[in-house]
Design a protein around this motif. Structure first.
Motif, short mmCIF file in Angstrom:
data_model
loop_
_atom_site.label_atom_id
_atom_site.label_comp_id
_atom_site.label_asym_id
_atom_site.label_seq_id
_atom_site.Cartn_x
_atom_site.Cartn_y
_atom_site.Cartn_z
N THR A 40 0.84 -1.20 0.00
CA THR A 40 0.00 0.00 0.00
C THR A 40 0.88 1.25 0.00
N PRO A 41 0.32 2.43 -0.32
CA PRO A 41 1.12 3.66 -0.28
C PRO A 41 1.74 3.92 1.10
N GLU A 42 1.01 3.63 2.19
CA GLU A 42 1.58 3.82 3.53
C GLU A 42 2.76 2.88 3.78
N GLN A 43 2.60 1.63 3.35
CA GLN A 43 3.68 0.67 3.52
C GLN A 43 4.89 1.03 2.65
N ARG A 44 4.64 1.62 1.50
CA ARG A 44 5.74 2.06 0.66
C ARG A 44 6.56 3.15 1.35
N GLU A 45 5.90 4.07 2.01
CA GLU A 45 6.62 5.13 2.72
C GLU A 45 7.41 4.56 3.89
N ARG A 46 6.86 3.53 4.57
CA ARG A 46 7.60 2.92 5.68
C ARG A 46 8.83 2.17 5.16
N SER A 47 8.71 1.56 3.99
CA SER A 47 9.89 0.89 3.43
C SER A 47 10.98 1.90 3.08
N LEU A 48 10.59 3.03 2.50
CA LEU A 48 11.58 4.07 2.21
C LEU A 48 12.16 4.68 3.48
N GLY A 49 11.42 4.58 4.59
CA GLY A 49 11.93 5.10 5.87
C GLY A 49 13.10 4.30 6.41
N GLN A 50 13.40 3.13 5.85
CA GLN A 50 14.55 2.35 6.30
C GLN A 50 15.87 2.94 5.81
N LEU A 51 15.81 3.90 4.85
CA LEU A 51 17.02 4.52 4.32
C LEU A 51 17.59 5.50 5.34
N SER A 52 18.91 5.68 5.26
CA SER A 52 19.57 6.61 6.18
C SER A 52 19.65 8.02 5.62
N LYS A 53 19.25 8.23 4.35
CA LYS A 53 19.32 9.54 3.73
C LYS A 53 18.23 9.63 2.67
N PRO A 54 17.90 10.81 2.23
CA PRO A 54 16.82 10.97 1.24
C PRO A 54 17.25 10.48 -0.13
N LEU A 55 16.25 10.26 -0.99
CA LEU A 55 16.53 9.73 -2.32
C LEU A 55 17.32 10.71 -3.19
N SER A 56 17.27 11.96 -2.87
CA SER A 56 17.98 12.94 -3.70
C SER A 56 19.49 12.77 -3.64
N GLU A 57 19.99 12.05 -2.63
CA GLU A 57 21.43 11.83 -2.53
C GLU A 57 21.89 10.57 -3.25
N PHE A 58 20.98 9.85 -3.83
CA PHE A 58 21.33 8.67 -4.64
C PHE A 58 21.41 9.08 -6.10
N PRO A 59 21.99 8.25 -6.98
CA PRO A 59 22.02 8.59 -8.40
C PRO A 59 20.61 8.87 -8.91
N GLN A 60 20.44 9.98 -9.59
CA GLN A 60 19.13 10.44 -10.00
C GLN A 60 18.90 10.23 -11.49
N PRO A 61 17.78 9.62 -11.86
CA PRO A 61 17.42 9.52 -13.28
C PRO A 61 16.82 10.83 -13.75
N PRO A 62 16.47 10.98 -15.02
CA PRO A 62 15.80 12.19 -15.50
C PRO A 62 14.48 12.42 -14.74
N PHE A 63 13.99 13.61 -14.78
CA PHE A 63 12.85 14.02 -13.95
C PHE A 63 11.59 13.19 -14.27
N TRP A 64 11.42 12.78 -15.54
CA TRP A 64 10.21 12.05 -15.88
C TRP A 64 10.19 10.61 -15.34
N PHE A 65 11.35 10.17 -14.78
CA PHE A 65 11.43 8.79 -14.31
C PHE A 65 11.61 8.70 -12.80
N ARG A 66 11.56 9.81 -12.09
CA ARG A 66 11.87 9.77 -10.66
C ARG A 66 10.76 9.12 -9.84
N GLU A 67 9.53 9.29 -10.25
CA GLU A 67 8.46 8.63 -9.51
C GLU A 67 8.54 7.11 -9.68
#
Length: 378
Positions: A40-67
């Protein structure tokens, strides 16, 4: 366009703590063997909460593919947690997010390359109405009529627009079939090689291998159970083995035994016929008695007697010899095949034997009655 280079090194995270405060059921719905069933969307956010830093600090694809990148990372973290049977540590979550981000950076360029190549090849053959691997001949092709000038469904500008629409779809279909496997293969290889070589994911790799072994064991167990149910019992196997070992009589033996059973009866009838032979010059006491079935018929039973008796014995010996020869030939033919087809040569031989036998019987009858060749009695 710039693709991520293969020389990137995974970032060294000093934070190696775990996410013990999370419950596995909060990260998604899992099956008993740890397979992710629903996210679910809530569970997806909890899974991303296991990261130690935000996604912006990882290699970034073009803007149309970030979602799509965000959803792919959340799905990967939830699947890995289900395989391990526990929430991931921050090092494990960061490693998976990093390698998935690299894959997304490569895969994101598939759509622009696909659409850009389609527009380029369509524009290139705009005036000649060129299709993939085919260019219409001006003498037989009229773009102002669709599908042809003799029986047009559309004419004028609508016909020209329809022809261009067909050209665009033809190029799009072929270019999609060529570019998609290439980008998917490169992106997947980038992700799998990175995960296999990252030392932070040793526990996750072990958990995935263990789950694969369990699934393979279940498949083998189901196959063994099926083979056990299909295997016959020991009693049935013994019965089949006994039937195979028991010798089977040849197919011709039944007919042969019936012939031997009928033969004594036929001989007895022939012997009894001599009782009513009133014209025979031999006394009844000197006549040949019936022979047992086990004694050969070619041996005379009475050494004495008249010449008529000896002639009769010779005649019957020759008949028995012919019968035995014919029976032996019939048995040999029965062993070779179930049916016998008489050839023309066999028919001629049988006819000759029958004619000779009739002549011989007639000669004996004349001699017995004392009639010569001219019909006079001696």
């Amino acid at each position: 366009m710039a693709y991520p280079s293969g020389g990137w090194d995974p970032p060294s995270d000093s934070n190696s703590g775990d996410n013990g405060g999370l419950d596995l059921s909060a990260l998604g719905a899992f099956s008993p063997n740890g397979q992710l069933l629903r996210l679910t969307p809530e569970q997806r956010e909890r899974s991303l909460g296991q990261l130690s830093k935000p996604l912006s600090e990882f290699p970034q694809p073009p803007f149309w593919f970030r979602e799509k990148q965000k959803h792919a990372i959340a799905l990967t973290l939830a699947q890995a947690a289900g395989a391990a049977g526990r929430p991931l540590t921050t090092d494990e979550a960061d490693a998976l997010a990093y390698h998935r981000s690299r894959e997304s950076s490569v895969l994101a360029w598939r759509t622009p390359v696909w659409h850009g190549s389609t527009l380029y090849f369509t524009w290139r053959g705009l005036r000649t109405f060129r299709f993939p691997f085919y260019t219409p001949k001006p003498a037989s092709f009229n773009p102002h009529h669709f599908p042809n000038a003799s029986r047009p469904i559309l004419s004028g500008r609508p016909a020209m627009l329809l022809w261009q629409f067909l050209r665009i779809n033809a190029y799009s279909f072929i270019i999609f079939g060529v570019t998609t496997p290439i980008f998917v293969s490169v992106a997947s290889s980038t992700y799998l090689v990175g995960v296999a070589q990252d030392p932070r994911l040793q526990d996750i790799r072990r958990a995935l291998l263990e789950r694969q072994r369990q699934e393979v064991a279940k498949l083998h167990g189901a196959g063994a159970a099926t083979r056990t149910n299909a295997t016959p019992s020991s009693t049935d196997s013994d019965r089949l083995e006994q039937q195979r070992q028991q010798p089977q009589p040849p197919r011709w033996s039944q007919g042969t035994s019936e012939q031997w059973q009928r033969r004594p009866q036929a001989e007895s009838l022939e012997d009894d016929s001599s009782i009513f032979d009133d014209a025979s010059p031999v006394a009844p006491s000197e006549r040949r008695s019936p022979q047992p079935s086990g004694i050969s018929s070619n041996q005379p039973t009475n050494k004495g007697g008249s010449s008529w008796d000896r002639l009769r014995q010779r005649s019957r010996s020759s008949e028995d010899a012919w019968d035995q020869e014919g029976q032996a030939q019939g048995e040999s033919r029965g062993q070779r095949s179930d049916q016998y087809t008489y050839s023309q040569a066999d028919e001629e031989k049988a006819y000759a034997k029958e004619k000779a036998q009739k002549e011989f019987d007639a000669m004996l009858e004349r001699e017995r009655q004392g009639v010569g060749e001219s019909g006079r009695r001696f």
